[in-house]
Design a protein around this motif. Structure first.
Motif, PDB file in Angstrom:
ATOM      1  N   THR A 260       0.830  -1.208   0.000  1.00  0.00           N
ATOM      2  CA  THR A 260       0.000   0.000   0.000  1.00  0.00           C
ATOM      3  C   THR A 260       0.859   1.250   0.000  1.00  0.00           C
ATOM      4  N   GLU A 261       1.932   1.226   0.812  1.00  0.00           N
ATOM      5  CA  GLU A 261       2.840   2.372   0.848  1.00  0.00           C
ATOM      6  C   GLU A 261       3.547   2.557  -0.492  1.00  0.00           C
ATOM      7  N   LEU A 262       3.900   1.442  -1.148  1.00  0.00           N
ATOM      8  CA  LEU A 262       4.568   1.535  -2.442  1.00  0.00           C
ATOM      9  C   LEU A 262       3.640   2.150  -3.483  1.00  0.00           C
TER      10      LEU A 262
ATOM     11  N   ALA B   1       3.065   9.424  -5.545  1.00  0.00           N
ATOM     12  CA  ALA B   1       3.514  10.671  -4.909  1.00  0.00           C
ATOM     13  C   ALA B   1       4.895  11.099  -5.391  1.00  0.00           C
ATOM     14  N   GLY B   2       5.506  10.317  -6.286  1.00  0.00           N
ATOM     15  CA  GLY B   2       6.808  10.697  -6.818  1.00  0.00           C
ATOM     16  C   GLY B   2       7.978  10.328  -5.936  1.00  0.00           C
ATOM     17  N   HIS B   3       7.864   9.260  -5.147  1.00  0.00           N
ATOM     18  CA  HIS B   3       8.936   8.866  -4.230  1.00  0.00           C
ATOM     19  C   HIS B   3       9.933   7.884  -4.843  1.00  0.00           C
TER      20      HIS B   3
ATOM     21  N   ARG C 151      14.818   2.621  -7.389  1.00  0.00           N
ATOM     22  CA  ARG C 151      15.001   2.782  -5.948  1.00  0.00           C
ATOM     23  C   ARG C 151      13.761   3.466  -5.387  1.00  0.00           C
ATOM     24  N   TRP C 152      13.530   3.264  -4.088  1.00  0.00           N
ATOM     25  CA  TRP C 152      12.366   3.878  -3.432  1.00  0.00           C
ATOM     26  C   TRP C 152      12.864   4.804  -2.330  1.00  0.00           C
ATOM     27  N   GLN C 153      12.608   6.092  -2.493  1.00  0.00           N
ATOM     28  CA  GLN C 153      12.977   7.068  -1.476  1.00  0.00           C
ATOM     29  C   GLN C 153      11.838   7.134  -0.461  1.00  0.00           C
TER      30      GLN C 153
ATOM     31  N   ARG D  80      11.982   5.387   5.903  1.00  0.00           N
ATOM     32  CA  ARG D  80      13.008   4.341   5.891  1.00  0.00           C
ATOM     33  C   ARG D  80      14.203   4.678   5.005  1.00  0.00           C
ATOM     34  N   GLY D  81      14.161   5.808   4.334  1.00  0.00           N
ATOM     35  CA  GLY D  81      15.278   6.211   3.498  1.00  0.00           C
ATOM     36  C   GLY D  81      15.257   5.548   2.132  1.00  0.00           C
ATOM     37  N   LEU D  82      16.417   5.526   1.453  1.00  0.00           N
ATOM     38  CA  LEU D  82      16.510   4.988   0.105  1.00  0.00           C
ATOM     39  C   LEU D  82      16.551   3.458   0.163  1.00  0.00           C
TER      40      LEU D  82
END
Length: 570
Positions: free
Chosen positions: A318-320, A326-328, A352-354, A358-360
């Motif tokens: 869901t967060e992904l 959202a452009g993360h 990659r997911w910013q 949790r960071g990159l």
């Protein structure tokens, strides 16, 4: 007895379907004549009178009570009086279009003494008739019995009926396989068409499935967008899996719904009838369908161990999905170098997911979950669009940088895959030869004919094609000549052990020999040191990729060659 799955006798739905039409008699008709009518036709429930105040119903029971004197008149009335002298209570009067269930409920709500009386029925065209109470109750009971076995929306057998019929066929040795079908992205259809339109689409799918299922096979609707097929007879030359693909093709459409052409994609799980319990076979087919839906591979056959697949982290998924919109997400690029000159030949786009907290995050943290859900399709669209946009930006700055993008099996399983990629190339005005699509051996094995067709069309338009992680997916060597492949990428697991394991070195030499014989370039991943790079170049590898040469970096950090002034270009 009707064969299961084939239409049986249609059960009445409206009151007029069980009513006996009758010509109303004038009120001055002698009562003795009414008696004669009923005596000559013992199935006639009564007569209808036309009076000054409207139409009235005189039932058989009313006349019998009159003749025996229970109404206080006795035979004198039946001999000397007319029908108009009868004073029946107002009969239940209902339109012919009344639903059977509604009519039965209204009739049963009458006083206890009147519940056995028939119902007066009227048609819009002025006709009248009588509906016997027993016929009404029988019709209602028949409808409820049918509803307990069938799906109300589609008219197909429901879950309970298909389970009973499946067990019966299994016990008799007449079951080959169970197919579980689930429509893909059906919620999108609900959102676009509304519930009424989505129900219409389900009805169309059910009708098409019933038409293409083949003789001897039974289709049921379980619930929502889920259907089940009991396969007792396979079409000539078909396996259960190929029959699944046949069904998928048959229901694809497009189906015109409210003026919109709606195409249907479906995921299908197959379970061979190799167990004595139909519920086990249904559970296996459902598990295989979920795998097909997660991997977007169309048809999957159940195998031992498939049920134990690691479950998706729903919170992270869901967060992904939210982060994607959202452009993360970010793209990093790892260069590929010519094995001899070490000049940069191109780059591979790596996502990659910013994450805000949790960071990159590297792809290994979130891609496995994405690949088991529909998120992977939206994510791949984004990666393609972003990578081609970056290639266009580099081109405008004078740099010719080919980009490689990984395409999961789910993406290639879509009919829209090629159209989408070509549209993105046109939108960014990027030459097709600047794009290499990388596919895994798993994607090839899932549906080789469809994959070959998709890749052939891309390659015909100028897009290059590579097989990623070659050697880890057990690709049949016989498939390679059929596939439009430009590059084979040797998996890093072989490269990192080439000096410690003669077997791994031999595999690398064999891959190079096969690729050269087929006119393909060879890329080696996982180059961690100079000795490995030199040995791979000597063995005949064309391109090198690995941390020894470059780590994945943001686009602004990619080591591009300086652009020479036009005056220096000879």
């Amino acid at each position: 007895m009707t064969e299961p799955g084939r239409p049986g006798p249609r059960l009445p739905r409206k009151l007029g379907e069980i009513s006996i039409p009758m010509t109303p008699l004038p009120a001055d008709t002698p009562v003795s004549e009414l008696e004669a009518l009923l005596r000559d036709d013992r199935h006639r429930p009564g007569v209808i009178l036309r009076t000054e105040t409207g139409h009235r119903l005189v039932s058989r029971s009313l006349l019998e009570r009159t003749a025996t004197g229970r109404l206080g008149f006795g035979r004198a009335l039946t001999v000397h009086r007319t029908a108009g002298d009868l004073t029946p209570a107002d009969a239940q009067a209902l339109p012919a279009g009344t639903d059977i269930d509604v009519a039965a409920e209204a009739a049963l709500a009458r006083p206890a003494d009147d519940r056995e009386e028939p119902v007066l029925v009227s048609w819009p065209d002025g006709r009248y008739g009588i509906a016997p109470m027993m016929d009404l109750l029988a019709a209602m009971a028949g409808r409820y019995a049918r509803l307990s076995r069938t799906d109300q929306l589609t008219g197909l057998p429901n879950r309970s009926m298909i389970a009973a019929e499946g067990q019966s066929r299994l016990d008799a040795g007449g079951l080959v396989a169970v197919l579980h079908l689930g429509l893909d992205r059906f919620q999108d259809a609900n959102d676009v068409l509304g519930h009424h339109g989505a129900d219409t689409l389900l009805h169309r799918v059910a009708a098409t499935l019933s038409a293409v299922r083949g003789p001897g096979n039974l289709v049921a609707r379980l619930d929502g967008d889920q259907f089940l097929v009991l396969v007792s007879e396979l079409p000539a030359g078909h396996t259960p899996q190929s029959m699944g693909r046949l069904l998928a093709t048959g229901i694809r459409g497009p189906h015109p719904i409210d003026g919109l052409p709606i195409s249907v994609e479906v995921s299908i799980g197959v379970s061979a009838a190799d167990h004595h319990d139909i519920t086990v076979l249904q559970r296996r087919a459902a598990a295989a369908m979920r795998r097909a839906k997660q991997d977007r591979t169309g048809v999957v056959e159940w195998t031992p161990g498939l049920d134990s697949t690691q479950r998706v982290d729903l919170r992270q998924l869901t967060e992904l999905r939210t982060g994607l919109r959202a452009g993360h997400l970010r793209l990093h690029y790892q260069p590929l170098h010519d094995a001899t000159t070490r000049e940069m030949h191109g780059v591979e786009a790596l996502v990659r997911w910013q994450h805000p907290q949790r960071g990159l995050l590297p792809p290994g943290v979130f891609l496995p979950d994405a690949e088991r859900s529909d998120v992977i399709l939206e994510l791949t669209d984004w990666v393609l669009a972003e990578a081609l946009h970056q290639a266009a930006a580099w081109k405008r700055d004078g740099h010719h940088v080919p980009v490689s993008v990984n395409l999961p099996a789910a993406y290639l399983a879509q009919d829209r895959a090629v159209r989408t990629i070509l549209a993105m190339l046109e939108l960014e005005r990027v030459s097709p030869d600047l794009l290499t699509v990388e596919i895994t051996e798993t994607a090839v094995l899932t549906n080789p004919d469809q994959v070959a067709a998709q890749l052939s069309e891309l390659r015909l338009r100028g897009v290059r094609v590579a097989i990623d992680d070659f050697g880890t997916g057990y690709t049949s060597l016989g498939l390679l000549p059929r596939l439009p492949i430009d590059e084979l990428k040797i998996d890093r697991s072989f490269v990192v052990q080439m000096h410690d394991s003669p077997a791994h070195a031999t595999i690398i030499d064999s891959v190079i020999a096969i690729a050269k014989a087929l006119g393909m370039k060879v890329v080696a991943e996982g180059v961690e040191d100079e000795q490995t790079a030199a040995d791979l170049a000597h063995a005949g590898v064309d391109l090198l990729q690995g941390f020894h040469l470059n780590r994945p970096t943001p686009p602004e950090a990619v080591p591009l060659l300086p652009v020479r002034p036009l005056a220096q270009i000879v």
